[in-house]
Design a protein around this motif. Structure first.
Motif, PDB file in Angstrom:
ATOM      1  N   LYS A 107       1.414  11.055 -11.235  1.00  0.00           N
ATOM      2  CA  LYS A 107       0.758  12.336 -11.512  1.00  0.00           C
ATOM      3  C   LYS A 107       1.730  13.505 -11.494  1.00  0.00           C
ATOM      4  N   SER A 108       2.960  13.223 -11.139  1.00  0.00           N
ATOM      5  CA  SER A 108       3.967  14.262 -10.972  1.00  0.00           C
ATOM      6  C   SER A 108       4.420  14.835 -12.319  1.00  0.00           C
ATOM      7  N   SER A 109       4.903  16.036 -12.286  1.00  0.00           N
ATOM      8  CA  SER A 109       5.521  16.626 -13.479  1.00  0.00           C
ATOM      9  C   SER A 109       7.043  16.574 -13.367  1.00  0.00           C
ATOM     10  N   ASP A 110       7.534  15.832 -12.378  1.00  0.00           N
ATOM     11  CA  ASP A 110       8.972  15.697 -12.133  1.00  0.00           C
ATOM     12  C   ASP A 110       9.611  14.878 -13.249  1.00  0.00           C
ATOM     13  N   GLU A 111      10.404  15.531 -14.077  1.00  0.00           N
ATOM     14  CA  GLU A 111      11.046  14.870 -15.217  1.00  0.00           C
ATOM     15  C   GLU A 111      12.118  13.870 -14.793  1.00  0.00           C
ATOM     16  N   THR A 112      12.511  13.876 -13.517  1.00  0.00           N
ATOM     17  CA  THR A 112      13.510  12.912 -13.040  1.00  0.00           C
ATOM     18  C   THR A 112      12.860  11.644 -12.489  1.00  0.00           C
ATOM     19  N   SER A 113      11.535  11.588 -12.485  1.00  0.00           N
ATOM     20  CA  SER A 113      10.818  10.433 -11.951  1.00  0.00           C
ATOM     21  C   SER A 113      10.693   9.337 -13.010  1.00  0.00           C
ATOM     22  N   TYR A 114      11.281   8.172 -12.729  1.00  0.00           N
ATOM     23  CA  TYR A 114      11.158   7.028 -13.627  1.00  0.00           C
ATOM     24  C   TYR A 114       9.692   6.622 -13.750  1.00  0.00           C
ATOM     25  N   THR A 115       8.986   6.624 -12.635  1.00  0.00           N
ATOM     26  CA  THR A 115       7.577   6.240 -12.640  1.00  0.00           C
ATOM     27  C   THR A 115       6.775   7.151 -13.552  1.00  0.00           C
TER      28      THR A 115
ATOM     29  N   LEU B  27       4.156  -4.324 -11.467  1.00  0.00           N
ATOM     30  CA  LEU B  27       2.754  -4.728 -11.390  1.00  0.00           C
ATOM     31  C   LEU B  27       1.902  -3.575 -10.873  1.00  0.00           C
ATOM     32  N   LEU B  28       2.379  -2.895  -9.834  1.00  0.00           N
ATOM     33  CA  LEU B  28       1.617  -1.770  -9.292  1.00  0.00           C
ATOM     34  C   LEU B  28       1.538  -0.622 -10.294  1.00  0.00           C
ATOM     35  N   VAL B  29       2.566  -0.429 -11.099  1.00  0.00           N
ATOM     36  CA  VAL B  29       2.507   0.595 -12.146  1.00  0.00           C
ATOM     37  C   VAL B  29       1.433   0.231 -13.171  1.00  0.00           C
ATOM     38  N   VAL B  30       1.403  -1.027 -13.595  1.00  0.00           N
ATOM     39  CA  VAL B  30       0.390  -1.470 -14.561  1.00  0.00           C
ATOM     40  C   VAL B  30      -1.014  -1.314 -13.972  1.00  0.00           C
ATOM     41  N   LEU B  31      -1.186  -1.678 -12.723  1.00  0.00           N
ATOM     42  CA  LEU B  31      -2.486  -1.477 -12.083  1.00  0.00           C
ATOM     43  C   LEU B  31      -2.861  -0.001 -12.074  1.00  0.00           C
ATOM     44  N   ASN B  32      -1.890   0.860 -11.791  1.00  0.00           N
ATOM     45  CA  ASN B  32      -2.141   2.299 -11.749  1.00  0.00           C
ATOM     46  C   ASN B  32      -2.594   2.828 -13.111  1.00  0.00           C
ATOM     47  N   VAL B  33      -1.859   2.507 -14.160  1.00  0.00           N
ATOM     48  CA  VAL B  33      -2.232   3.036 -15.482  1.00  0.00           C
ATOM     49  C   VAL B  33      -3.515   2.398 -16.001  1.00  0.00           C
ATOM     50  N   SER B  34      -3.848   1.226 -15.488  1.00  0.00           N
ATOM     51  CA  SER B  34      -5.078   0.546 -15.890  1.00  0.00           C
ATOM     52  C   SER B  34      -6.254   0.915 -15.000  1.00  0.00           C
ATOM     53  N   GLU B  35      -5.992   1.771 -14.008  1.00  0.00           N
ATOM     54  CA  GLU B  35      -7.007   2.238 -13.072  1.00  0.00           C
ATOM     55  C   GLU B  35      -7.676   1.093 -12.323  1.00  0.00           C
TER      56      GLU B  35
ATOM     57  N   GLU C 116       0.837  -1.205   0.000  1.00  0.00           N
ATOM     58  CA  GLU C 116       0.000   0.000   0.000  1.00  0.00           C
ATOM     59  C   GLU C 116       0.873   1.257   0.000  1.00  0.00           C
ATOM     60  N   ASP C 117       1.987   1.225   0.757  1.00  0.00           N
ATOM     61  CA  ASP C 117       2.925   2.354   0.751  1.00  0.00           C
ATOM     62  C   ASP C 117       3.498   2.564  -0.651  1.00  0.00           C
ATOM     63  N   LEU C 118       3.944   1.471  -1.267  1.00  0.00           N
ATOM     64  CA  LEU C 118       4.509   1.562  -2.612  1.00  0.00           C
ATOM     65  C   LEU C 118       3.459   2.038  -3.610  1.00  0.00           C
ATOM     66  N   ASP C 119       2.256   1.538  -3.480  1.00  0.00           N
ATOM     67  CA  ASP C 119       1.163   1.939  -4.363  1.00  0.00           C
ATOM     68  C   ASP C 119       0.905   3.445  -4.255  1.00  0.00           C
ATOM     69  N   ALA C 120       0.930   3.973  -3.044  1.00  0.00           N
ATOM     70  CA  ALA C 120       0.718   5.414  -2.840  1.00  0.00           C
ATOM     71  C   ALA C 120       1.853   6.229  -3.458  1.00  0.00           C
ATOM     72  N   ILE C 121       3.078   5.757  -3.324  1.00  0.00           N
ATOM     73  CA  ILE C 121       4.221   6.459  -3.924  1.00  0.00           C
ATOM     74  C   ILE C 121       4.084   6.463  -5.440  1.00  0.00           C
ATOM     75  N   ILE C 122       3.736   5.316  -6.015  1.00  0.00           N
ATOM     76  CA  ILE C 122       3.562   5.218  -7.468  1.00  0.00           C
ATOM     77  C   ILE C 122       2.454   6.150  -7.933  1.00  0.00           C
ATOM     78  N   ALA C 123       1.336   6.173  -7.232  1.00  0.00           N
ATOM     79  CA  ALA C 123       0.221   7.049  -7.610  1.00  0.00           C
ATOM     80  C   ALA C 123       0.644   8.511  -7.588  1.00  0.00           C
ATOM     81  N   SER C 124       1.394   8.886  -6.591  1.00  0.00           N
ATOM     82  CA  SER C 124       1.860  10.267  -6.478  1.00  0.00           C
ATOM     83  C   SER C 124       2.821  10.614  -7.603  1.00  0.00           C
ATOM     84  N   ARG C 125       3.768   9.742  -7.849  1.00  0.00           N
ATOM     85  CA  ARG C 125       4.776  10.011  -8.882  1.00  0.00           C
ATOM     86  C   ARG C 125       4.193   9.932 -10.287  1.00  0.00           C
TER      87      ARG C 125
END
Length: 107
Positions: A18-26, A71-79, A7-16
């Motif tokens: 939506k970020s405009s941070d160009e240094t974020s791999y996510t 996997l969490l990234v794929v879940l995120n982009v797939s909503e 859940e912690d990782l999922d929250a970090i991925i969700a935040s990143r």
């Protein structure tokens, strides 16, 4: 033992994501879309399998972390919320794995 959770990782991925941070791999990965995210997930799955077959615990640990992240990234982009996946898993614990598999619709 760590208190860090999926859940912690999922929250970090969700935040990143939506970020405009160009240094974020996510953020860069999410911007490429679900197909690229899914490709990366598949690559990490293969690498985890290879590490497991080699019986390399250290490498498997690292690849498993990569696999969970992707996997969490794929879940995120797939909503698909992580809580939905966890609910699905929880619902399966009331029966054996063989019973659960047998109850799935056949194609």
């Amino acid at each position: 033992m760590t208190d860090f959770t999926l859940e912690d990782l999922d929250a970090i991925i969700a935040s990143r994501a939506k970020s405009s941070d160009e240094t974020s791999y996510t953020q860069k990965l999410v911007r490429k879309g679900v197909a690229k995210c899914a490709q990366k997930l598949g690559e990490e799955a293969v690498e985890a399998v290879i590490a497991a077959v080699k019986e390399d615990r250290k490498e498997l640990t690292a690849e498993a972390a990569d696999l969970l992240y992707h996997l969490l990234v794929v879940l995120n982009v797939s909503e698909v919320p992580l809580k939905d996946v966890m609910s699905e898993l929880a619902g399966r614990t009331g029966q054996t794995g063989l019973e659960e598999k047998a109850s799935r619709p056949r194609e």
